[in-house]
Design a protein around this motif. Structure first.
Motif, PDB file in Angstrom:
ATOM      1  N   GLU A  16       0.841  -1.204   0.000  1.00 60.55           N
ATOM      2  CA  GLU A  16       0.000   0.000   0.000  1.00 60.55           C
ATOM      3  C   GLU A  16       0.875   1.253   0.000  1.00 60.55           C
ATOM      4  N   LYS A  17       1.950   1.218   0.769  1.00 62.68           N
ATOM      5  CA  LYS A  17       2.885   2.344   0.804  1.00 62.68           C
ATOM      6  C   LYS A  17       3.501   2.576  -0.574  1.00 62.68           C
ATOM      7  N   ARG A  18       3.787   1.487  -1.275  1.00 63.29           N
ATOM      8  CA  ARG A  18       4.370   1.609  -2.620  1.00 63.29           C
ATOM      9  C   ARG A  18       3.403   2.308  -3.581  1.00 63.29           C
ATOM     10  N   ILE A  19       2.148   1.896  -3.544  1.00 62.22           N
ATOM     11  CA  ILE A  19       1.140   2.500  -4.421  1.00 62.22           C
ATOM     12  C   ILE A  19       0.990   3.985  -4.100  1.00 62.22           C
ATOM     13  N   ILE A  20       0.947   4.321  -2.824  1.00 59.27           N
ATOM     14  CA  ILE A  20       0.814   5.725  -2.424  1.00 59.27           C
ATOM     15  C   ILE A  20       2.036   6.520  -2.860  1.00 59.27           C
ATOM     16  N   ALA A  21       3.233   5.938  -2.723  1.00 58.95           N
ATOM     17  CA  ALA A  21       4.452   6.629  -3.134  1.00 58.95           C
ATOM     18  C   ALA A  21       4.445   6.909  -4.638  1.00 58.95           C
ATOM     19  N   ILE A  22       3.987   5.950  -5.418  1.00 57.58           N
ATOM     20  CA  ILE A  22       3.902   6.152  -6.871  1.00 57.58           C
ATOM     21  C   ILE A  22       2.913   7.274  -7.173  1.00 57.58           C
ATOM     22  N   ALA A  23       1.763   7.239  -6.509  1.00 60.42           N
ATOM     23  CA  ALA A  23       0.736   8.263  -6.738  1.00 60.42           C
ATOM     24  C   ALA A  23       1.250   9.648  -6.348  1.00 60.42           C
ATOM     25  N   ILE A  24       1.908   9.750  -5.205  1.00 66.09           N
ATOM     26  CA  ILE A  24       2.435  11.045  -4.755  1.00 66.09           C
ATOM     27  C   ILE A  24       3.465  11.586  -5.746  1.00 66.09           C
ATOM     28  N   THR A  43      -7.131  12.786 -11.412  1.00 64.89           N
ATOM     29  CA  THR A  43      -6.990  11.345 -11.587  1.00 64.89           C
ATOM     30  C   THR A  43      -5.524  10.986 -11.796  1.00 64.89           C
ATOM     31  N   ILE A  44      -5.070  10.018 -11.041  1.00 62.74           N
ATOM     32  CA  ILE A  44      -3.692   9.539 -11.177  1.00 62.74           C
ATOM     33  C   ILE A  44      -3.759   8.088 -11.628  1.00 62.74           C
ATOM     34  N   LYS A  45      -3.069   7.777 -12.692  1.00 67.52           N
ATOM     35  CA  LYS A  45      -3.060   6.415 -13.218  1.00 67.52           C
ATOM     36  C   LYS A  45      -1.714   5.764 -12.930  1.00 67.52           C
ATOM     37  N   ILE A  46      -1.782   4.534 -12.448  1.00 72.94           N
ATOM     38  CA  ILE A  46      -0.580   3.765 -12.154  1.00 72.94           C
ATOM     39  C   ILE A  46      -0.633   2.503 -13.001  1.00 72.94           C
ATOM     40  N   TYR A  51       4.273  -0.410 -11.219  1.00 72.94           N
ATOM     41  CA  TYR A  51       4.238  -1.128  -9.952  1.00 72.94           C
ATOM     42  C   TYR A  51       5.181  -2.319  -9.994  1.00 72.94           C
ATOM     43  N   GLN A  52       5.220  -3.008 -11.115  1.00 73.98           N
ATOM     44  CA  GLN A  52       6.092  -4.169 -11.289  1.00 73.98           C
ATOM     45  C   GLN A  52       7.543  -3.772 -11.031  1.00 73.98           C
ATOM     46  N   LYS A  53       7.933  -2.628 -11.544  1.00 69.28           N
ATOM     47  CA  LYS A  53       9.309  -2.145 -11.386  1.00 69.28           C
ATOM     48  C   LYS A  53       9.604  -1.798  -9.929  1.00 69.28           C
ATOM     49  N   ILE A  54       8.696  -1.069  -9.274  1.00 70.02           N
ATOM     50  CA  ILE A  54       8.890  -0.655  -7.884  1.00 70.02           C
ATOM     51  C   ILE A  54       8.862  -1.851  -6.936  1.00 70.02           C
ATOM     52  N   ALA A  55       7.941  -2.774  -7.163  1.00 71.49           N
ATOM     53  CA  ALA A  55       7.748  -3.907  -6.256  1.00 71.49           C
ATOM     54  C   ALA A  55       8.690  -5.072  -6.552  1.00 71.49           C
ATOM     55  N   GLY A  56       9.371  -5.009  -7.689  1.00 71.75           N
ATOM     56  CA  GLY A  56      10.283  -6.091  -8.042  1.00 71.75           C
ATOM     57  C   GLY A  56       9.568  -7.350  -8.501  1.00 71.75           C
TER      58      GLY A  56
END
Length: 90
Positions: A16-24, A43-46, A51-56
C-alpha cells in the motif's frame, strides 16, 4: 500534519505504501487549485509496469492483480486530520 501522516502510514502494508508513493510522485506540484477542479487533472493512473518495477515483480499479470487488490483495500481506509484553530477544531 506531517506527524499525523507519518503515524497513519505505520498502519499500511508495504504494498500500500508503494502505491501511495507512486501516486504522490505523480502529483503536479506546480498545478493551481483551479487545475484540480477538473476531474481528469485529479486522476492519477498507475500502470502495472510501474508497480512491477517498484515492487520487483517478475510477472506483469501479478503486478496488475496486486494493484487491483491494493486499490480495493486502500479505498476502504480513511485518514482524518484534525487541527486546532482559533475558531475551533477543523
Amino acid at each position: 500534519m506531517k506527524n499525523a501522516l507519518a503515524r497513519a502510514q505505520h498502519e499500511l502494508k508495504l504494498s500500500e505504501k508503494r502505491i501511495i508513493a507512486i501516486a504522490i510522485s505523480k502529483i503536479n506540484s506546480k498545478a493551481s487549485k483551479l487545475d484540480y477542479k477538473n476531474e481528469t487533472a485529479r486522476t492519477i493512473k498507475i500502470s502495472a509496469k510501474e508497480y512491477q518495477k517498484i515492487a520487483g515483480r517478475k510477472d506483469k499479470r501479478n503486478a496488475y492483480r496486486d494493484i487491483i487488490e491494493i486499490s480495493e483495500t486502500l479505498i476502504k481506509k480513511q485518514l482524518t486530520i484534525k487541527s486546532n484553530t482559533m475558531t475551533g477544531t477543523k
